[in-house]
Enzyme design. Structure first.
Site, short mmCIF file in Angstrom:
data_model
loop_
_atom_site.label_atom_id
_atom_site.label_comp_id
_atom_site.label_asym_id
_atom_site.label_seq_id
_atom_site.Cartn_x
_atom_site.Cartn_y
_atom_site.Cartn_z
N LYS A 222 0.78 -1.08 -0.05
CA LYS A 222 -0.16 0.05 0.34
C LYS A 222 1.04 0.89 0.16
CE LYS A 222 -4.16 2.17 2.27
NZ LYS A 222 -3.62 3.11 1.67
N GLU B 261 2.54 2.44 3.85
CA GLU B 261 1.53 2.35 4.85
C GLU B 261 1.63 0.32 5.53
OE1 GLU B 261 -1.56 5.07 5.24
OE2 GLU B 261 -1.45 4.57 3.02
N ARG C 77 -3.68 8.46 -4.89
CA ARG C 77 -3.58 8.03 -6.18
C ARG C 77 -3.90 9.40 -7.36
NH1 ARG C 77 -8.64 3.64 -4.61
NH2 ARG C 77 -8.92 2.57 -6.65
N ARG D 152 -8.28 11.13 -6.70
CA ARG D 152 -9.41 10.55 -6.47
C ARG D 152 -10.48 11.32 -6.60
NH1 ARG D 152 -9.69 7.72 -0.52
NH2 ARG D 152 -11.71 8.41 -0.54
P1 ATP Z 1 -6.54 6.16 3.09
O1 ATP Z 1 -6.38 6.98 4.07
O2 ATP Z 1 -5.88 4.86 2.93
O3 ATP Z 1 -5.75 6.66 2.13
P2 ATP Z 1 -8.31 6.00 1.31
O4 ATP Z 1 -9.86 6.63 1.87
O5 ATP Z 1 -7.90 7.40 0.86
O6 ATP Z 1 -8.00 5.76 3.02
P3 ATP Z 1 -8.61 3.89 0.90
O7 ATP Z 1 -9.93 3.23 -0.56
O8 ATP Z 1 -9.65 3.05 2.15
O9 ATP Z 1 -8.66 5.01 0.54
O10 ATP Z 1 -7.71 2.58 0.87
C1 ATP Z 1 -7.27 3.00 -0.46
C2 ATP Z 1 -6.08 3.82 -0.71
O11 ATP Z 1 -4.61 3.50 -0.78
C3 ATP Z 1 -6.01 4.60 -2.46
O12 ATP Z 1 -6.81 5.40 -2.47
C4 ATP Z 1 -4.66 4.91 -2.93
O13 ATP Z 1 -4.82 6.08 -2.96
C5 ATP Z 1 -3.78 3.67 -1.95
N1 ATP Z 1 -3.22 2.33 -2.26
C6 ATP Z 1 -1.78 2.56 -2.59
N2 ATP Z 1 -1.62 1.42 -2.69
C7 ATP Z 1 -2.61 0.68 -2.72
C8 ATP Z 1 -2.73 -0.61 -3.98
N3 ATP Z 1 -1.13 -1.88 -4.14
N4 ATP Z 1 -4.06 -0.84 -4.76
C9 ATP Z 1 -4.78 0.03 -4.15
N5 ATP Z 1 -5.08 1.05 -3.66
C10 ATP Z 1 -3.82 1.53 -2.77
#
Ligand code: ATP
Length: 677
Positions: free
Chosen positions: A305, A476, A310, A345
């Site tokens: 991660k 992370e 994004r 995003r």
């Molecule tokens: P977070 O604070 O965890 O980023 P979020 O609400 O933005 O929370 P989540 O869906 O909860 O989004 O966590 C996924 C996020 O992690 C994605 O939006 C992306 O930006 C990031 N990410 C990093 N590596 C990956 C991966 N291998 N696959 C999917 N998402 C990833």
């Protein structure tokens, strides 16, 4: 049922077939919606009105839907009103000949600028009966307010608001009882609320989508002199929901449905380069064992991660002319051999932030790859050490008008999913198939483009080792994803159980950080006297469209950050809380200043507890008495989430889910601590 039997007749008398839709008719529907909290009744009002628009003035269906969802255009068009309270008050004052002081005094008493505008309009003598506003005209008027730029833009925005307000019909409202927020058509009120970004009707965007589907199916049946069956209604809803999730643009969908009907919508409106879709999101977990329980007996993959930003990259090669014409509808930029765009995003255009990515894109693409939509994370990259840098480095990059030659913080793009390839959406394929396509269609380039590091092993020990490795590599933690079968398809805009996130930091905490909206601030004490020392934060409740307070926070800020925040937040002070803020009314719990709901911060917490002071999740049944909300213990500021809008903050339901998950854990942990200052 009322919906099906109802004649598609709306009680607005002056609106004849072919006339532009009267804005007063839409406001009348808004008033009816505002008078109830029942979702089905809201949906009935909404879809009956849309059905009427389709029957009488189908050409106005698009602006009608947009005004219902408080938007002027799709998100990627980047059109935002950005109008603060002071500008609106100025416009109300100038339109109605009342002084700014009087308007401000009214606002302090009434607390709702929409009602202040109504009150001001109804006390104003009108010499000429204004020409009635139309939905089309209001949409255009708001659009020109939003797109004004350059010298004197503020003044011209005020002029635009004045123009709309003075044409609004105050007569229809009669005498305004300022103690009542409901009932009666009231154009000025809804114009002001639109400008503020919240109609506050309890009309969620999702409800408008479902109502639109019903209206379309009923209208198509009306034309054949039939009543639609429940199955036809359900199918229509499912088609529109799927189509909208892949192509979230009413500008594309509404003309297509009017022309070809709902049955053909899936063929004419598919995911396409140029129109960003809302990304798939993951559910948090607190332990690897939780992952194993969830995916028991099914194949899954673990990926690093990455901690960056994004990005959704859309591309069409010059030699794919058919797709090219569609792709240019979005925010596309020319590249060496085609057009491309990069979206955040929340569907904002990032092309001006990452010209370096656009310049290199063609070198990662294999010869047979003519068009694609990639889901990836851009991460700051250490060119010398050849490794990922922490998120803070990425934050230092300029956000707009970046020139390739000036880029100091290099980024590497880590691709983890493919949504569209060579003219076809691939979202319905399994993750394994999408991943194969991804790996076949691109060629990694060190420090520029890579596939997310992944491992398909299923054993606890192996996953633990992989998690440790990911953290060593400045990530992370892990994303764990279902690999096979229909469930592993890409689910746009969903926080899905088929994607789980395991963050190293939170394994012993609540499972995840929270993204919260800043609603208020407290003056600093001691060393912090020249800045704000603490802040009031809230989560978002989409079903009531309110912000529910969840904690005060004063930890995790460097002095420099506090100074920056002071400068930033001083600009958005307001005199009193907005009517859609939910906080305890006790005098001692009020912040020193209130703020517009604009910024989202990521916050960590030790755990969650119940408190009478805060309101988060109080409507989610966490406290049997319904009086206490959830609050964070020992909250700590992590970073500003530029990529999230306030209504994308952590929802009340998510907070309640986190609370329930750890309920057993925190019991008997001693007295609850609401604040850390
Ligand atoms: P977070 O604070 O965890 O980023 P979020 O609400 O933005 O929370 P989540 O869906 O909860 O989004 O966590 C996924 C996020 O992690 C994605 O939006 C992306 O930006 C990031 N990410 C990093 N590596 C990956 C991966 N291998 N696959 C999917 N998402 C990833």
């Amino acid at each position: 049922q009322t919906q099906l039997k109802a004649k598609s007749k709306h009680p607005y008398p002056d609106w004849k077939a072919g006339d532009p839709v009267p804005y007063a008719a839409l406001c009348q529907t808004f008033s009816l919606i505002e008078m109830t909290t029942k979702r089905l009744v809201i949906m009935d009002h909404c879809s009956l009105f849309l059905r009427q628009v389709m029957r009488l003035t189908p050409n106005d269906l698009l602006p009608t839907v947009l005004l219902m969802i408080n938007k002027l255009a799709p998100d990627y068009a980047g059109i935002e009103l950005g109008i603060g309270e002071s500008l609106i008050m100025k416009a109300i004052g100038e339109t109605t000949g009342r002084s700014l002081q009087v308007i401000k005094a009214d606002q302090r008493v009434i607390g709702d600028l929409g009602l202040v505008a109504l009150k001001s309009r109804s006390t104003q003598p009108t010499m000429f009966k204004p020409k009635p506003l139309t939905v089309r005209g209001v949409h255009q008027g708001l659009m020109s307010i939003a797109t004004v730029s350059g010298n004197g833009a503020q003044g011209r925005k005020v002029d635009g608001i004045k123009k709309l307000l003075s044409a609004s019909d105050s007569q229809a409202t009669g005498k305004v009882d300022i103690t009542k927020d409901k009932g009666g058509p009231s154009e000025a009120k809804y114009i002001i609320r639109f400008l503020e970004g919240k109609l506050r009707l309890g009309l969620a965007e999702r409800t408008v989508l479902v109502s639109l589907a019903q209206a379309i199916v009923c209208h198509e049946a009306d034309q054949k002199g039939k009543v639609p069956s429940t199955t036809e209604l359900e199918n229509g809803e499912s088609i529109l929901k799927t189509v909208y999730s892949e192509l979230p643009s009413y500008d594309a969908i509404i003309p297509a449905v009017l022309e070809n009907g709902i049955k053909n919508l899936r063929d004419s409106c598919k995911l396409r380069p140029g129109v960003p879709l809302k990304p798939m999101l993951a559910k948090p977990t607190k332990a690897i064992t939780e992952v194993l329980d969830r995916f028991e007996g099914q194949k899954f993959t673990c990926e690093y991660k990455y901690d960056g930003e994004r990005a959704q990259i859309h591309y069409v090669a010059k030699d794919a002319p058919q797709e090219l014409s569609q792709a240019t509808a979005g925010a596309s930029k020319e590249t060496a051999d085609g057009v491309a765009s990069i979206f955040s995003r929340n569907s904002e255009d990032l092309s001006k932030k990452y010209p370096d990515i656009l310049a290199k894109l063609h070198t990662w693409v294999k010869e047979d790859t003519k068009s694609f939509v990639l889901d990836c994370e851009t991460v700051a990259w250490d060119v010398d050490e050849k490794k990922v840098l922490p998120f803070q480095q990425l934050m230092t990059r300029k956000k707009k008008d970046v020139k390739v030659e000036d880029v100091k913080v290099k980024v590497c793009v880590f691709a983890f999913d493919l949504l569209y390839l060579n003219g076809e959406p691939v979202v319905e394929k399994s993750l394994r198939e999408r991943r194969d396509h991804l790996r076949e269609s691109f060629a990694p380039v060190e420090g520029e483009f890579a596939f997310a590091t992944s491992m398909d092993a299923q054993e606890l020990d192996e996953i633990q080792v992989f998690l440790d490795e990911s953290v060593k590599a400045s990530c992370e933690g892990l994303m764990v994803k279902m690999l096979d079968g229909t469930e592993s398809g890409y689910e746009p805009s969903k926080r899905s159980r088929n994607w789980l996130k395991v963050k190293k930091d939170y394994l012993s905490g609540v499972g995840d950080s929270l993204d919260l909206v800043v609603l208020g601030a407290y003056y600093g004490k001691g060393k912090r006297t020249s800045v704000y020392g603490a802040f009031l934060l809230a989560c978002y409740n989409p079903s009531t469209d309110t912000y529910e307070t969840v904690c005060n926070i004063g930890t995790g800020f460097s002095e420099q950050v506090l100074e920056e925040l002071h400068a930033q937040l001083s600009q958005i002070k307001i005199d009193r809380p907005k009517p859609f803020y939910s906080h305890s009314s006790g005098g001692q719990h009020q912040p020193d200043i209130w703020l517009e709901p604009r910024y989202v911060w990521e916050v960590k917490t030790a755990d969650l507890t119940l408190s009478p002071r805060y309101k988060a999740g109080s409507k989610e049944g966490v406290d049997p008495s319904g009086e206490k909300g959830i609050s964070l213990r020992f909250p700590r500021f992590i970073k500003i989430r530029d990529d999230k809008k306030p209504d994308e903050a952590t929802s009340s339901r998510q907070v309640a889910e986190m609370y329930r998950k750890q309920e057993g854990v925190t019991k008997n942990k001693g007295p609850s601590v609401d604040d850390d200052f």
